[in-house]
Write a protein that holds these residues in place. Sequence first.
Motif, PDB file in Angstrom:
ATOM      1  N   TRP A 102       0.848  -1.185   0.000  1.00 25.93           N
ATOM      2  CA  TRP A 102       0.000   0.000   0.000  1.00 25.93           C
ATOM      3  C   TRP A 102       0.889   1.243   0.000  1.00 25.93           C
ATOM      4  CZ3 TRP A 102      -4.955  -0.382   3.471  1.00 25.93           C
ATOM      5  CH2 TRP A 102      -5.684  -1.525   3.103  1.00 25.93           C
ATOM      6  N   ASP A 114       0.547   4.191   1.192  1.00 28.88           N
ATOM      7  CA  ASP A 114       0.577   4.998   2.416  1.00 28.88           C
ATOM      8  C   ASP A 114       1.239   4.290   3.581  1.00 28.88           C
ATOM      9  OD1 ASP A 114      -0.737   7.006   1.088  1.00 28.88           O
ATOM     10  OD2 ASP A 114      -2.713   6.479   1.861  1.00 28.88           O
ATOM     11  N   GLU A 154      -5.444  10.460   9.370  1.00 32.23           N
ATOM     12  CA  GLU A 154      -5.362  11.651   8.513  1.00 32.23           C
ATOM     13  C   GLU A 154      -6.023  12.844   9.171  1.00 32.23           C
ATOM     14  OE1 GLU A 154      -7.154  10.612   4.799  1.00 32.23           O
ATOM     15  OE2 GLU A 154      -5.467   9.380   4.172  1.00 32.23           O
ATOM     16  N   LEU A 166      -6.050   4.368   8.671  1.00 29.71           N
ATOM     17  CA  LEU A 166      -5.391   5.386   7.848  1.00 29.71           C
ATOM     18  C   LEU A 166      -6.248   6.647   7.763  1.00 29.71           C
ATOM     19  CD1 LEU A 166      -3.937   3.136   5.023  1.00 29.71           C
ATOM     20  CD2 LEU A 166      -2.610   4.491   6.665  1.00 29.71           C
ATOM     21  N   SER A 177       2.204   4.819   8.685  1.00 30.33           N
ATOM     22  CA  SER A 177       1.869   5.827   7.684  1.00 30.33           C
ATOM     23  C   SER A 177       2.726   7.049   8.007  1.00 30.33           C
ATOM     24  CB  SER A 177       0.381   6.183   7.773  1.00 30.33           C
ATOM     25  OG  SER A 177       0.133   7.029   8.881  1.00 30.33           O
TER      26      SER A 177
END
Length: 131
Positions: A14, A16, A102, A98, A32
């Motif tokens: 992935w 991220d 953020e 994730l 991340s």
Amino acid sequence: MTLAADALTQLATWPDLSEAEPSCGTGRALRSPHGEIVHFHSGNDVDVYLTARAIRQFQEHLTASTAVRLVPGSQWVTLRLDLAGEVHLLMTLVSLALRAHETWPVPDDVPGAECNDHDRAAPSREYLSGG
């Protein structure tokens, strides 16, 4: 290959996520740009750092799964990967994590919160449900 090893291999692709040393010192981790997201501990146990707000938001769904363990006061969710379908659940939880990270900082979340290290006993489903 175990389900956990397969899941780690998938998640490592992935964009991220990148491999990192787990802050708990056990197993392998993916992070991340915002911090650690998932710890792969020994065997098929995986911790996902969802944040307190995400756990509250999805608590009913999380407690409905026999593969999920919640530890009171922890911002991490422990998932036992025994069936292929649980790898799909892990992918969903990592996606949620994730997204939750953020939007950090959010109330009640502390950066760098300690995972549910499996050297310590996680409460059983009966304990968590009051049974």
